[in-house]
Design a protein around this motif. Structure first.
Motif, PDB file in Angstrom:
ATOM      1  N   ASP A  80       0.839  -1.199   0.000  1.00 24.18           N
ATOM      2  CA  ASP A  80       0.000   0.000   0.000  1.00 24.18           C
ATOM      3  C   ASP A  80       0.875   1.250   0.000  1.00 24.18           C
ATOM      4  O   ASP A  80       1.710   1.424   0.899  1.00 24.18           O
ATOM      5  N   HIS A  81       0.699   2.104  -0.972  1.00 23.82           N
ATOM      6  CA  HIS A  81       1.540   3.285  -1.217  1.00 23.82           C
ATOM      7  C   HIS A  81       2.944   2.843  -1.633  1.00 23.82           C
ATOM      8  O   HIS A  81       3.404   3.170  -2.719  1.00 23.82           O
ATOM      9  N   GLN A 122       3.755   1.842   3.612  1.00 21.46           N
ATOM     10  CA  GLN A 122       4.934   2.556   3.127  1.00 21.46           C
ATOM     11  C   GLN A 122       6.039   2.650   4.180  1.00 21.46           C
ATOM     12  O   GLN A 122       5.809   2.549   5.376  1.00 21.46           O
TER      13      GLN A 122
END
Length: 282
Positions: free
Chosen positions: A172-173, A193
């Motif tokens: 995610d990210h 992240q």
């Protein structure tokens, strides 16, 4: 969950992956066509990325080649290389489809497969890694390193091509993520992240973490050394983990310590980032 655990008859891996990829490709084309009709300015983008292609493998090869090409290895060379990887090892496409479905299911900001396919750098970096890992395992290690370097330059995500990554993973990210050479990340894991799965700086050989199925690792966490984070564990944001984590356990802090009681879910799937109240306050 295995077929034995669920008492559900499953297709062989090859057939299951083929069905998974076909269903994903149908959904991707439908979403791209709908996006084009909602906004005709996207006609060229949707055609180039999805609608002009005959399969998910062609579309994904094209997308990665555009993103990762440079002066040293151009787009056409990369396109042939990536599609060759998918032809040699079709399971890579099944893994990509599972990764894309994971993002759709787990990211509350996204309800489709088109957006992560086009724009999410965590998904793109993971698929680039999968090609680099294929190169690494077939002995083409300098080219694998080239792909690793380009992924780092383009997406700010550094995954060593020798690391072992499962299916249904969401990065995610993804920005600032580092995964070391001997790390293992199993199926259904979610990582946010600025996470590091690294060594301690004192060891050689097998020196990186083993992240078991369904783990959730919060933003900014550092997991260091050849330690195991057990199935269904949860690592709080900003934590530094230097000791093994038991299955279904939440840890938080510097150094990370268990908090609350063991849970039963797979937080890497549920994306439940809440941590239980500590057993004491100071």
């Amino acid at each position: 969950m295995s077929a034995q655990e669920s008492n559900v008859v499953t297709l062989p891996v090859e057939d299951a992956s083929r069905c998974e990829v076909a269903a994903l490709w149908d959904a991707l084309r439908e979403e791209a066509d709908a996006a084009l009709h909602r906004d005709p300015a996207l006609a060229r983008a949707m055609s180039s990325a999805v609608l002009m292609h005959v399969s998910f493998g062609h579309a994904l090869s094209h997308r990665l080649a555009i993103k990762l090409a440079d002066h040293d290895v151009d787009r056409d060379e990369l396109l042939a290389l990536i599609y060759g990887a998918y032809t040699d090892k079709p399971g890579l496409l099944g893994a990509a489809a599972a990764d894309l479905a994971a993002v759709k299911d787990r990211d509350p900001s996204n309800t489709e497969v088109l957006t992560p396919f086009l724009y999410f750098k965590g998904f793109s970096a993971l698929q680039g890694y999968r090609v680099a890992h294929w190169l690494w395992t077939t002995g083409r290690r300098h080219l694998a390193r080239h792909i690793q370097s380009r992924i780092s330059e383009v997406f700010a995500i550094d995954i060593h091509p020798a690391a072992v990554m499962g299916r249904g993973i969401m990065l995610d990210h993804g920005g600032g993520l580092v995964i070391g050479e001997t790390a293992v990340v199993e199926d259904e894991v979610s990582i946010l992240q600025n996470v590091t799965l690294g060594g301690t700086g004192k060891e050689t050989g097998d020196r990186h973490p083993k992240i078991r199925r369904g783990v959730l690792i919060g933003a900014g966490a550092k997991v260091l050394g050849n330690i195991e984070v057990g199935i269904g564990a949860k690592v709080g944001a900003g934590s530094v983990v230097v000791s093994p984590v038991a299955p279904y356990t939440s840890v938080v802090g510097i150094p990370a310590r268990p908090v609350g009681r063991p849970h039963k879910a797979l937080p890497g799937v549920t994306m439940d980032q809440a941590l239980p109240e500590p057993e004491y306050m100071i």
